[in-house]
Design an enzyme around this catalytic site. Sequence first.
Site, PDB file in Angstrom:
ATOM      1  N   ASN A  79     -22.961   0.942 -20.491  1.00  0.00           N
ATOM      2  CA  ASN A  79     -23.779   0.011 -21.332  1.00  0.00           C
ATOM      3  C   ASN A  79     -24.716  -0.290 -20.191  1.00  0.00           C
ATOM      4  O   ASN A  79     -24.647  -0.957 -19.141  1.00  0.00           O
ATOM      5  CB  ASN A  79     -22.994  -1.128 -21.488  1.00  0.00           C
ATOM      6  CG  ASN A  79     -23.757  -1.969 -22.553  1.00  0.00           C
ATOM      7  OD1 ASN A  79     -23.689  -1.631 -23.800  1.00  0.00           O
ATOM      8  ND2 ASN A  79     -24.376  -3.102 -22.081  1.00  0.00           N
ATOM      9  N   GLU A  80     -26.074  -0.138 -20.728  1.00  0.00           N
ATOM     10  CA  GLU A  80     -27.449  -0.845 -20.224  1.00  0.00           C
ATOM     11  C   GLU A  80     -27.316  -0.655 -18.559  1.00  0.00           C
ATOM     12  O   GLU A  80     -27.188  -1.586 -17.814  1.00  0.00           O
ATOM     13  CB  GLU A  80     -27.763  -2.101 -20.422  1.00  0.00           C
ATOM     14  CG  GLU A  80     -28.158  -2.356 -22.097  1.00  0.00           C
ATOM     15  CD  GLU A  80     -28.610  -3.833 -22.268  1.00  0.00           C
ATOM     16  OE1 GLU A  80     -28.182  -4.755 -21.524  1.00  0.00           O
ATOM     17  OE2 GLU A  80     -29.072  -3.791 -23.285  1.00  0.00           O
TER      18      GLU A  80
ATOM     19  N   CYS B 288     -28.229  -0.683  -4.669  1.00  0.00           N
ATOM     20  CA  CYS B 288     -27.294  -1.382  -3.930  1.00  0.00           C
ATOM     21  C   CYS B 288     -27.118  -1.143  -2.407  1.00  0.00           C
ATOM     22  O   CYS B 288     -27.950  -0.089  -2.110  1.00  0.00           O
ATOM     23  CB  CYS B 288     -25.830  -1.064  -4.552  1.00  0.00           C
ATOM     24  SG  CYS B 288     -24.361  -1.202  -3.641  1.00  0.00           S
TER      25      CYS B 288
ATOM     26  N   CYS C   6     -24.391  -1.295  -0.144  1.00  0.00           N
ATOM     27  CA  CYS C   6     -23.274  -1.232   0.538  1.00  0.00           C
ATOM     28  C   CYS C   6     -23.255   0.271   1.456  1.00  0.00           C
ATOM     29  O   CYS C   6     -24.427   0.966   1.531  1.00  0.00           O
ATOM     30  CB  CYS C   6     -22.262  -0.987  -0.442  1.00  0.00           C
ATOM     31  SG  CYS C   6     -22.265   0.594  -1.456  1.00  0.00           S
TER      32      CYS C   6
ATOM     33  N   CYS D 150     -23.731   3.452  -0.271  1.00  0.00           N
ATOM     34  CA  CYS D 150     -25.221   3.869  -0.547  1.00  0.00           C
ATOM     35  C   CYS D 150     -25.926   4.383   0.596  1.00  0.00           C
ATOM     36  O   CYS D 150     -26.467   5.520   0.546  1.00  0.00           O
ATOM     37  CB  CYS D 150     -25.826   2.621  -1.093  1.00  0.00           C
ATOM     38  SG  CYS D 150     -25.238   2.471  -3.175  1.00  0.00           S
TER      39      CYS D 150
ATOM     40  N   GLU E 235     -28.388  -1.676 -30.433  1.00  0.00           N
ATOM     41  CA  GLU E 235     -28.465  -3.392 -30.388  1.00  0.00           C
ATOM     42  C   GLU E 235     -29.549  -3.756 -31.093  1.00  0.00           C
ATOM     43  O   GLU E 235     -30.615  -3.859 -30.498  1.00  0.00           O
ATOM     44  CB  GLU E 235     -28.065  -3.983 -29.451  1.00  0.00           C
ATOM     45  CG  GLU E 235     -26.724  -3.470 -28.601  1.00  0.00           C
ATOM     46  CD  GLU E 235     -26.402  -3.774 -27.298  1.00  0.00           C
ATOM     47  OE1 GLU E 235     -27.118  -5.109 -26.815  1.00  0.00           O
ATOM     48  OE2 GLU E 235     -25.420  -3.359 -26.486  1.00  0.00           O
TER      49      GLU E 235
ATOM     50  N   TRP F 149     -27.846 -17.013 -23.439  1.00  0.00           N
ATOM     51  CA  TRP F 149     -26.756 -17.063 -22.822  1.00  0.00           C
ATOM     52  C   TRP F 149     -26.075 -18.324 -22.592  1.00  0.00           C
ATOM     53  O   TRP F 149     -25.066 -18.684 -22.843  1.00  0.00           O
ATOM     54  CB  TRP F 149     -26.741 -16.284 -21.338  1.00  0.00           C
ATOM     55  CG  TRP F 149     -26.654 -14.810 -21.616  1.00  0.00           C
ATOM     56  CD1 TRP F 149     -25.911 -14.124 -22.764  1.00  0.00           C
ATOM     57  CD2 TRP F 149     -26.839 -13.549 -20.880  1.00  0.00           C
ATOM     58  NE1 TRP F 149     -26.182 -12.663 -22.531  1.00  0.00           N
ATOM     59  CE2 TRP F 149     -26.709 -12.484 -21.298  1.00  0.00           C
ATOM     60  CE3 TRP F 149     -27.348 -13.479 -19.358  1.00  0.00           C
ATOM     61  CZ2 TRP F 149     -26.617 -11.210 -20.818  1.00  0.00           C
ATOM     62  CZ3 TRP F 149     -27.719 -12.329 -18.872  1.00  0.00           C
ATOM     63  CH2 TRP F 149     -27.299 -11.046 -19.595  1.00  0.00           C
TER      64      TRP F 149
ATOM     65  N   GLU G 238     -20.858 -14.789 -24.026  1.00  0.00           N
ATOM     66  CA  GLU G 238     -21.969 -14.597 -25.227  1.00  0.00           C
ATOM     67  C   GLU G 238     -21.684 -15.540 -26.503  1.00  0.00           C
ATOM     68  O   GLU G 238     -22.160 -14.956 -27.508  1.00  0.00           O
ATOM     69  CB  GLU G 238     -21.850 -13.236 -25.604  1.00  0.00           C
ATOM     70  CG  GLU G 238     -22.929 -12.508 -24.328  1.00  0.00           C
ATOM     71  CD  GLU G 238     -23.062 -11.121 -24.680  1.00  0.00           C
ATOM     72  OE1 GLU G 238     -22.681 -10.318 -25.562  1.00  0.00           O
ATOM     73  OE2 GLU G 238     -23.730 -10.709 -23.730  1.00  0.00           O
ATOM     74  N   GLN G 239     -21.110 -16.589 -26.288  1.00  0.00           N
ATOM     75  CA  GLN G 239     -21.062 -17.728 -27.369  1.00  0.00           C
ATOM     76  C   GLN G 239     -22.174 -17.657 -28.151  1.00  0.00           C
ATOM     77  O   GLN G 239     -22.286 -18.014 -29.316  1.00  0.00           O
ATOM     78  CB  GLN G 239     -20.564 -19.041 -26.816  1.00  0.00           C
ATOM     79  CG  GLN G 239     -18.979 -19.028 -26.320  1.00  0.00           C
ATOM     80  CD  GLN G 239     -18.716 -20.370 -25.758  1.00  0.00           C
ATOM     81  OE1 GLN G 239     -19.739 -21.376 -25.193  1.00  0.00           O
ATOM     82  NE2 GLN G 239     -17.372 -20.768 -25.881  1.00  0.00           N
ATOM     83  N   TYR G 240     -23.489 -17.914 -27.323  1.00  0.00           N
ATOM     84  CA  TYR G 240     -24.622 -18.163 -27.967  1.00  0.00           C
ATOM     85  C   TYR G 240     -25.458 -16.726 -28.436  1.00  0.00           C
ATOM     86  O   TYR G 240     -26.540 -17.047 -28.654  1.00  0.00           O
ATOM     87  CB  TYR G 240     -25.483 -18.742 -26.866  1.00  0.00           C
ATOM     88  CG  TYR G 240     -25.046 -20.414 -26.695  1.00  0.00           C
ATOM     89  CD1 TYR G 240     -23.915 -21.001 -27.234  1.00  0.00           C
ATOM     90  CD2 TYR G 240     -25.755 -21.277 -25.991  1.00  0.00           C
ATOM     91  CE1 TYR G 240     -23.823 -22.224 -27.155  1.00  0.00           C
ATOM     92  CE2 TYR G 240     -25.485 -22.444 -25.815  1.00  0.00           C
ATOM     93  CZ  TYR G 240     -24.538 -23.137 -26.379  1.00  0.00           C
ATOM     94  OH  TYR G 240     -24.276 -24.600 -26.268  1.00  0.00           O
TER      95      TYR G 240
HETATM   96  C1  GAL Z   1     -27.056  -6.689 -24.172  1.00  0.00           C
HETATM   97  C2  GAL Z   1     -25.860  -5.821 -23.981  1.00  0.00           C
HETATM   98  C3  GAL Z   1     -24.713  -6.418 -24.824  1.00  0.00           C
HETATM   99  C4  GAL Z   1     -24.878  -7.906 -25.034  1.00  0.00           C
HETATM  100  C5  GAL Z   1     -26.260  -8.028 -25.311  1.00  0.00           C
HETATM  101  C6  GAL Z   1     -26.487  -9.684 -25.700  1.00  0.00           C
HETATM  102  O1  GAL Z   1     -27.899  -6.445 -22.974  1.00  0.00           O
HETATM  103  O2  GAL Z   1     -25.930  -4.547 -24.127  1.00  0.00           O
HETATM  104  O3  GAL Z   1     -23.541  -6.257 -24.456  1.00  0.00           O
HETATM  105  O4  GAL Z   1     -24.671  -8.536 -23.693  1.00  0.00           O
HETATM  106  O5  GAL Z   1     -27.258  -7.924 -24.510  1.00  0.00           O
HETATM  107  O6  GAL Z   1     -26.274 -10.504 -24.455  1.00  0.00           O
END
Ligand code: GAL
Length: 654
Positions: free
Chosen positions: A140-141, A150, A152, A155, A305, A313, A353-355
């Site tokens: 993911n992203e 990084c 370390c 790396c 998405e 956040w 990610e409640q918000y």
């Molecule tokens: C993106 C991510 C999702 C979710 C979304 C909202 O960056 O891929 O998993 O986190 O933002 O924060």
Amino acid sequence: MYFGVDYYPEHWDKSEWGEHIKLMKKANFNIVRIAEFAWGRLEPREDEFDFLWLDEIMEKLHEAGIKVILGTPTAAPPKWLVNKYDVLMRDRYGRKRGYGSRRECCSNSPDYRRRADIITEKMAERYGKHPAVAAWQIDNEFGCHASTRCYCENCRREFASALSKKYGSIGELNRRWGTVFWSQEYEDFDDVILPGYTSCEPENAQQWSHNPSLDMDFYRFSSDSWVRFEKSQADIIRKYSDRPITHNFMGHFSDIDYYKLAEPLDFVSWDNYVDNQWNHETYENSAMAHEIMRGAKNKNFWVMEEQAGPAGWDKFGGTPRPGQIRLWTYQAIAHGCDGMVYFRFKSAPFGMEQYWLGVIDYDGIPRRRYFEIQKTGEEIKRLASKFEGAVSETDVLIVKSYENTWSSKIKRNTENFDYRGILYDYYAANLAVGTDPACGPITAVSGGCKAVYAPAYSIVTDEEARILENYVSNGGTLVLTYRSGIRDEDNNMLRTTPPGALRLLTGIRLEEFDSSPVEVGVSDGFGRSRVWRDIISTETAHAIAVYEDEFYKGSPAVTVNTFGKGRVIYVACDLSGEGLLKLVRYITEQSGARYIEHPEGTEVIRRRAADGSEYTMLLNHNDKSVKTELRGVSLFDGSEFDGTLEPYGVEIIE
Ligand code: GAL
């Protein structure tokens, strides 16, 4: 066409799944992305796997006729993995990243890579041929939450070995990097440092206090490391599955070379958040991000998405206005989106990610946003054959280079210079004029382009110069600007006169430049320059505008050079507002590029469907209605379009 939602079945009690699926069906969703953060539930302890819950939800989705994009869960390592292995990234002060967020593992950690490959293989083996699986998403992203770089020990070792392959001998590296400067010559590849913390206090440490060639190679290496990490998973999945593979990119994000990251994938997808805690994006910015995503593989993409509610956040951003989610959806489609997936299905009352609200709220009740998406889904279902595989008819290209992004991050030219900014300015001016430009790598320059803009192209390889020469010789119009052709591939300044390999093409040479914080008028209605002025001599070019102030008053500010059957415009300074619009209008006219006039704050995009039919998409990003000159028959309902677009309205006409 796929129309769906990101779903986290592991967040909810199984007893709720049935109700969720019912609501998804009603919303017209035919696909969900799942599992990309579920590593902890899929492998609760090392080598103990639990796929039963995933089997069950996949079965339920399948029965309901909903397809699945299955995510490999490697962006969120479970706690046991971090407890047992030293896999966390190190920042540039050498500090270990903490656990508790995500994407915190190093792509060069052998243990992380091994465990990531194991969970990927287990999933691919089990679900590779599952009838519900329509596609795979790797991780993911990459680059989200942390630097892609990084520092370390893994790396460092891998970097040394990459350098040894690239340069062959340490003497060659020393020569090309110019390490004689400040006595930095290395004795051995293993001796080469990572460009992290330098000797000044952390709060004053500047990444650009390192050797610029070292910095550049470290950017390249770090980007390549993520590409390798991704490719390893893609190779594993392909052993078991013939379903297409993607990764969700981040639009304008530039720390990874997206052209390379797109290579192991079947298609690119990306995450589009227009209005959140941090940004209130302009519609031009979103349009450009879509085009960058299309250009990454020169192929239509998906939005994996799409914002479906207020987002943030620790604080909320704005809430989408009625009509905006639908508008963003059609904007994506207008720029080449072939699959639309909203983030997320049900808002999470717990966790980070409640918000970040989803399609339905914490209480599970469908409201305004759900109904807007549902209606959009209904429309898309009917028009899918018009959208899927449709292409834009633009003949204008804006060239984006990741190498040049990095180079200008390492050495910024001047306080107000910004490579992303200059690309954006040319993009937005083109959008305003109505050429609806594509974005892509320099290798996308072709005879099909009427006008190509390659602003601030500072590192130009010989091969790239040939591409541009061919294009212009055959009749193309090329626009180059200040800070082009000034560096070599090692990120050193050219030892020959700039614009180096572009000198014949532009027909000018650079004598001096002025980055002093002054405002300089540019003649003939081109406005004022505030950031940078090249002071140039023309060789074969002629000036169409000159500076009006300073000691270089009267010297060329914008030039045109005829080269073969085409022409090259050199813009020696920054332009903005009306001045830039004037330039883009002039180039559009001269080059014969297609454009469609349209009211401010709207986009009007001509598309050709896979069946050859053509249509025009009209998008109104204004919060008030606007009138356009365009008329036609609405694809939505067959009515005669009278030119009025509602606030945040969309029309599609034939
Ligand atoms: C993106 C991510 C999702 C979710 C979304 C909202 O960056 O891929 O998993 O986190 O933002 O924060």
